[in-house]
Design an enzyme around this catalytic site. Structure first.
Site, PDB file in Angstrom:
ATOM      1  N   LYS A 157     -26.394  13.041 -29.590  1.00  0.00           N
ATOM      2  CA  LYS A 157     -26.681  11.849 -30.399  1.00  0.00           C
ATOM      3  C   LYS A 157     -27.075  12.199 -31.822  1.00  0.00           C
ATOM      4  O   LYS A 157     -26.762  11.464 -32.751  1.00  0.00           O
ATOM      5  CB  LYS A 157     -27.764  10.994 -29.731  1.00  0.00           C
ATOM      6  CG  LYS A 157     -27.254  10.296 -28.489  1.00  0.00           C
ATOM      7  CD  LYS A 157     -28.120   9.128 -28.078  1.00  0.00           C
ATOM      8  CE  LYS A 157     -27.431   8.356 -26.954  1.00  0.00           C
ATOM      9  NZ  LYS A 157     -28.222   7.273 -26.421  1.00  0.00           N
ATOM     10  N   LYS A 192     -17.681  10.179 -22.420  1.00  0.00           N
ATOM     11  CA  LYS A 192     -18.309   9.136 -21.602  1.00  0.00           C
ATOM     12  C   LYS A 192     -18.055   7.742 -22.201  1.00  0.00           C
ATOM     13  O   LYS A 192     -18.082   7.601 -23.427  1.00  0.00           O
ATOM     14  CB  LYS A 192     -19.816   9.421 -21.588  1.00  0.00           C
ATOM     15  CG  LYS A 192     -20.631   8.562 -20.678  1.00  0.00           C
ATOM     16  CD  LYS A 192     -22.122   8.851 -20.839  1.00  0.00           C
ATOM     17  CE  LYS A 192     -22.725   8.103 -22.002  1.00  0.00           C
ATOM     18  NZ  LYS A 192     -24.091   7.622 -21.804  1.00  0.00           N
ATOM     19  N   LYS A 222     -21.776   2.314 -24.930  1.00  0.00           N
ATOM     20  CA  LYS A 222     -21.850   1.065 -25.693  1.00  0.00           C
ATOM     21  C   LYS A 222     -21.861   1.316 -27.192  1.00  0.00           C
ATOM     22  O   LYS A 222     -21.512   0.446 -27.969  1.00  0.00           O
ATOM     23  CB  LYS A 222     -23.018   0.181 -25.264  1.00  0.00           C
ATOM     24  CG  LYS A 222     -24.348   0.847 -25.056  1.00  0.00           C
ATOM     25  CD  LYS A 222     -25.404  -0.205 -24.689  1.00  0.00           C
ATOM     26  CE  LYS A 222     -26.083   0.040 -23.374  1.00  0.00           C
ATOM     27  NZ  LYS A 222     -26.929   1.233 -23.315  1.00  0.00           N
TER      28      LYS A 222
HETATM   29  N1  AQP Z   1     -20.193   5.933 -18.824  1.00  0.00           N
HETATM   30  C1  AQP Z   1     -21.131   5.849 -17.894  1.00  0.00           C
HETATM   31  N2  AQP Z   1     -20.842   6.095 -16.603  1.00  0.00           N
HETATM   32  C2  AQP Z   1     -21.806   5.993 -15.633  1.00  0.00           C
HETATM   33  N3  AQP Z   1     -23.087   5.651 -15.905  1.00  0.00           N
HETATM   34  C3  AQP Z   1     -23.392   5.400 -17.184  1.00  0.00           C
HETATM   35  N4  AQP Z   1     -24.542   5.050 -17.779  1.00  0.00           N
HETATM   36  C4  AQP Z   1     -24.350   4.892 -19.104  1.00  0.00           C
HETATM   37  N5  AQP Z   1     -23.078   5.159 -19.418  1.00  0.00           N
HETATM   38  C5  AQP Z   1     -22.466   5.484 -18.240  1.00  0.00           C
HETATM   39  C6  AQP Z   1     -25.790   4.841 -17.057  1.00  0.00           C
HETATM   40  O1  AQP Z   1     -26.307   3.592 -17.440  1.00  0.00           O
HETATM   41  C7  AQP Z   1     -27.723   3.649 -17.425  1.00  0.00           C
HETATM   42  C8  AQP Z   1     -28.258   3.086 -18.686  1.00  0.00           C
HETATM   43  O2  AQP Z   1     -27.871   3.874 -19.779  1.00  0.00           O
HETATM   44  P1  AQP Z   1     -28.577   3.633 -21.166  1.00  0.00           P
HETATM   45  O3  AQP Z   1     -28.214   2.325 -21.699  1.00  0.00           O
HETATM   46  O4  AQP Z   1     -30.025   3.831 -21.049  1.00  0.00           O
HETATM   47  O5  AQP Z   1     -28.129   4.790 -22.099  1.00  0.00           O
HETATM   48  P2  AQP Z   1     -26.893   5.702 -22.160  1.00  0.00           P
HETATM   49  O6  AQP Z   1     -26.778   6.522 -20.921  1.00  0.00           O
HETATM   50  O7  AQP Z   1     -27.005   6.473 -23.437  1.00  0.00           O
HETATM   51  O8  AQP Z   1     -25.706   4.631 -22.180  1.00  0.00           O
HETATM   52  P3  AQP Z   1     -24.735   4.308 -23.332  1.00  0.00           P
HETATM   53  O9  AQP Z   1     -23.902   3.153 -22.896  1.00  0.00           O
HETATM   54  O10 AQP Z   1     -23.994   5.538 -23.716  1.00  0.00           O
HETATM   55  O11 AQP Z   1     -25.700   3.826 -24.477  1.00  0.00           O
HETATM   56  P4  AQP Z   1     -25.767   4.307 -25.976  1.00  0.00           P
HETATM   57  O12 AQP Z   1     -24.357   4.229 -26.462  1.00  0.00           O
HETATM   58  O13 AQP Z   1     -26.698   3.374 -26.669  1.00  0.00           O
HETATM   59  O14 AQP Z   1     -26.271   5.724 -25.952  1.00  0.00           O
HETATM   60  C9  AQP Z   1     -28.108   5.108 -17.184  1.00  0.00           C
HETATM   61  O15 AQP Z   1     -28.443   5.270 -15.815  1.00  0.00           O
HETATM   62  C10 AQP Z   1     -26.852   5.849 -17.500  1.00  0.00           C
HETATM   63  O16 AQP Z   1     -26.747   7.041 -16.758  1.00  0.00           O
END
Ligand code: AQP
Length: 344
Positions: free
Chosen positions: A123, A206, A209
């Protein structure tokens, strides 16, 4: 003197997990996390689910969008099947004990541990000196989110595995440093076909969002046409689907679409390939779209309906925060006593 504390075997079976309101929910969040939160509700656990807004601001968020995303996420939890009576549903900043315990954990965690966290490296990118201190300390706050409830199980996607290991290290070091058996050694629950849903545009990344490309993800707010279009345009290879899982090796995009199908249909990858083996993507993609729309449309419709009533969402969040504090406050108090804080 510190009173005798619980031993690990006496911890209540308690599930905690959270999602950041850092944008709209994706299919990755839904399959990797939320759908599994719903499955764990009503089993042998107490279930506590959180909109982790303090985590979201480790990267700058527009305040109005953050408020909206928090309420929409709450609506998403409910639309997906979380019952705010059966589970405790709230936003992190409304329970100050998270941040208070996080400070204690900042003093337990070691710099070297934090520097090994791959999510920070991903990040922060090349400009790590300019990343917020909060982004660096994120895993200590995550440990506090979990341990302020003495949670024993944490359902997460694969990307959070390293943070869960750090949570276990923090609990172990705290218990060791203070000669107590106070914090449980939490079990990560990373299972199912969709623990790592990948970008639709790049099978090595991955689904996220915050990916700048909207075509890389399915948002839980996408309508049927948008979902179908994104799946139609998803990157694939020219070969037909194999009839066994080992045929997906070195085919990340094919594997991703099959995993998504399996998770949405509650089937194993093997069972999907038994039916779909030999099909070209031109045939498989429409079947996948149809399934995705059938499963996601009721959730997104309900989510949109609930989001309209911000007052009702706020009431649910307030009540959830009250219930969360009933669990968290005594654990923080006891932590302060163990550490040697006077008063409180
Ligand atoms: N691509 C994914 N596949 C499976 N699980 C996922 N999670 C996120 N992306 C995937 C799971 O969703 C939960 C919440 O995640 P988060 O919102 O706390 O943060 P993150 O993992 O950083 O998700 P994003 O979508 O990638 O958010 P941003 O872009 O803001 O960093 C967790 O259990 C995560 O494992």
């Amino acid at each position: 003197m510190i009173e005798a504390v619980q031993t690990s075997s006496q911890f209540t079976q308690r599930v905690f997990s959270g999602i950041q309101p850092s944008g709209g929910l994706t299919l990755g969040n839904y399959l990797g996390a939320m759908k599994r939160f719903v499955d764990m509700q009503g089993q042998d656990y107490e279930t506590i689910y959180c909109m982790v807004d303090l985590h979201a601001i480790t990267v700058w968020q527009d305040p109005a969008k953050l408020r909206h995303a928090t309420r929409e996420l709450c609506a998403g939890f409910i639309a997906a099947g979380i019952d705010p009576e059966q589970s405790i549903l709230f936003n992190q900043s409304a329970v100050p004990e998270h941040a208070q315990l996080a400070w204690i954990f900042n003093c337990v965690a070691r710099m070297g541990w934090m520097q090994r966290m791959t999510q920070f490296k991903d990040k922060a990118g090349k400009n790590a000196q300019n990343a917020s201190l909060g982004l660096f300390a994120y895993p200590a706050l995550m440990a506090a989110d979990i341990l302020i409830y003495h949670a024993t199980h944490v359902p997460v996607g694969e990307d959070q595995k390293q943070h869960l290991e750090l949570t276990r290290d923090i609990a172990t070091k705290f218990n060791h440093d203070y000669g107590v058996d106070f914090f449980p050694i939490t079990e990560p629950v990373i299972e199912g076909a969709a623990t790592r849903v990948m970008s639709l545009r790049d099978g090595s990344k991955k689904m996220s969002k915050s990916d700048p490309s909207d075509a890389s993800r399915i948002n839980m707010t996408d309508d049927a046409d948008t979902i179908a279009k994104k799946i139609r345009k998803a990157k694939t290879d020219p070969d037909a689907l194999p009839s066994e899982a080992k045929g997906l090796e070195n085919r990340p995009e094919a594997r991703n679409l099959v995993n998504i199908y399996a998770a949405l249909a509650d089937m194993s990858v093997e069972a999907v390939l038994k039916d779909a083996g030999g099909k070209q993507f031109s045939e498989f993609k429409p079947i996948l779209s149809e399934l995705a729309v059938a499963k996601l449309a009721p959730i997104s419709t309900e989510m949109a309906r609930l989001t309209q009533d911000a007052g009702e969402i706020d009431k649910i969040l307030d009540r959830g925060a009250e219930r969360a504090r009933e669990v968290a406050a005594p654990i923080l108090k006891k932590t302060y006593e163990i550490v040697g804080m006077v008063g409180a």
